[in-house]
Design a protein around this motif. Structure first.
Motif, PDB file in Angstrom:
ATOM      1  N   ASP A   8       1.522  -1.432   0.047  1.00 46.37           N
ATOM      2  CA  ASP A   8       0.137   0.207   0.133  1.00 46.37           C
ATOM      3  C   ASP A   8       0.466   1.505  -0.314  1.00 46.37           C
ATOM      4  O   ASP A   8       2.156   0.974  -0.236  1.00 46.37           O
ATOM      5  N   TYR A 145      -5.491  -5.768  -5.452  1.00 45.59           N
ATOM      6  CA  TYR A 145      -4.458  -6.804  -5.234  1.00 45.59           C
ATOM      7  C   TYR A 145      -4.336  -7.790  -6.291  1.00 45.59           C
ATOM      8  O   TYR A 145      -2.853  -8.923  -6.283  1.00 45.59           O
ATOM      9  N   VAL A 161       1.303  -8.618   1.299  1.00 45.89           N
ATOM     10  CA  VAL A 161       1.170  -7.534   1.117  1.00 45.89           C
ATOM     11  C   VAL A 161       1.460  -6.639   2.415  1.00 45.89           C
ATOM     12  O   VAL A 161       1.375  -7.568   3.317  1.00 45.89           O
ATOM     13  N   GLU A 163       0.648  -3.662   4.238  1.00 44.95           N
ATOM     14  CA  GLU A 163      -0.641  -2.530   4.413  1.00 44.95           C
ATOM     15  C   GLU A 163      -1.009  -1.833   5.712  1.00 44.95           C
ATOM     16  O   GLU A 163      -0.202  -2.270   6.658  1.00 44.95           O
ATOM     17  N   LEU A 169      -6.156  -5.240   4.872  1.00 44.76           N
ATOM     18  CA  LEU A 169      -6.108  -6.053   5.062  1.00 44.76           C
ATOM     19  C   LEU A 169      -7.247  -6.737   4.113  1.00 44.76           C
ATOM     20  O   LEU A 169      -6.939  -7.725   3.259  1.00 44.76           O
ATOM     21  N   ALA A 172      -7.048  -7.163   0.733  1.00 42.18           N
ATOM     22  CA  ALA A 172      -5.567  -9.127   0.699  1.00 42.18           C
ATOM     23  C   ALA A 172      -6.029  -9.839   1.263  1.00 42.18           C
ATOM     24  O   ALA A 172      -6.310 -10.576   0.075  1.00 42.18           O
ATOM     25  N   CYS A 179      -1.223 -10.742   4.956  1.00 41.32           N
ATOM     26  CA  CYS A 179      -0.604  -9.682   4.628  1.00 41.32           C
ATOM     27  C   CYS A 179       0.128  -8.946   6.341  1.00 41.32           C
ATOM     28  O   CYS A 179      -0.339  -9.586   7.577  1.00 41.32           O
ATOM     29  N   ALA A 195      -5.075 -10.193  10.444  1.00 40.61           N
ATOM     30  CA  ALA A 195      -3.126  -9.765   9.927  1.00 40.61           C
ATOM     31  C   ALA A 195      -2.367 -11.513  10.182  1.00 40.61           C
ATOM     32  O   ALA A 195      -2.193 -11.667  11.340  1.00 40.61           O
TER      33      ALA A 195
END
Length: 213
Positions: A8, A145, A161, A163, A169, A172, A179, A195
């Motif tokens: 991001d 994504y 990813v 973020e 999140l 992703a 993430c 996450a």
């Protein structure tokens, strides 16, 4: 093994969240409204933002459209003049680039992104950048994504990813990609329970990547 990182942008690579809020605050003040920060943060986590409070106060859509343009002008003024660098980001990206291919997937508009990076060096470490104009559905939809994965030619399992928001999140997660959430004062109260990782700074990504090799 993680070979690719999709970053991001705002709040992760540059410290712009505060200035976006300030631009909205000024735009509402122009029409006699005070932007409540706590409510703004709650609204942002739900994808609403500045104009939810304007609508709740009975402001008509024509006025909101006009002030949205004003807000964007204020924001670009801040991007030109405010210190938005995050300490250590450039050095960390330089090191990470020896371990992984990297790209940016952002909801920022192209004009704002180009303005931010006119005199900065972050882009040199990226294979490509996807801005808001490059996909149809914004985060938390998975399209941003998934588009990044396609451009990389990478699998979900090979990709991480990075973020700083619940919306990012969720994008992703919906795309099936692990993430890492990096700390941001503006988003710290959001729900990050899905996450895979929580980090304080991007420097911690090296440990995550190397642990997976």
């Amino acid at each position: 093994m993680k070979k690719h990182i999709l970053f991001d942008h705002d709040g992760v690579l540059v410290d712009t969240e505060f200035w976006y809020y300030k631009a909205g605050e000024r735009a509402l003040a122009d029409i006699g409204l005070t932007l409540d920060k706590a409510r703004y943060l709650r609204d942002m986590s739900r994808g609403l933002g500045t104009w939810a409070q304007a609508r709740a106060a009975g402001i008509d859509e024509q006025t909101i459209s006009r002030q949205r343009v004003v807000r964007d002008d204020y924001y670009r003024d801040y991007l030109r003049t405010a210190a938005i660098e995050i300490e250590g980001v450039v050095e960390t990206l330089a090191e990470l680039s020896t371990y992984a291919r990297m790209a940016i997937v952002t909801t920022a508009k192209r004009a704002d992104f180009d303005l931010i990076h006119e005199k900065r060096t972050i882009r040199q470490f990226m294979d490509f950048v996807l801005v808001r104009e490059d996909y149809q559905f914004a985060k938390p939809h998975p399209e941003p994504y998934l588009t990044g994965l396609k451009r990389l030619g990478a699998s979900r399992e090979e990709t991480l990813v990075v973020e700083d928001s619940a919306r990012g999140l969720n994008s992703a997660v919906a795309a099936g990609i692990d993430c890492a959430i990096v700390h941001n004062e503006f988003t710290k109260a959001q729900d990050f329970s899905r996450a895979r990782y929580r980090i304080e700074t991007l420097n911690e990504l090296k440990g995550i990547i190397l642990d997976m090799t």
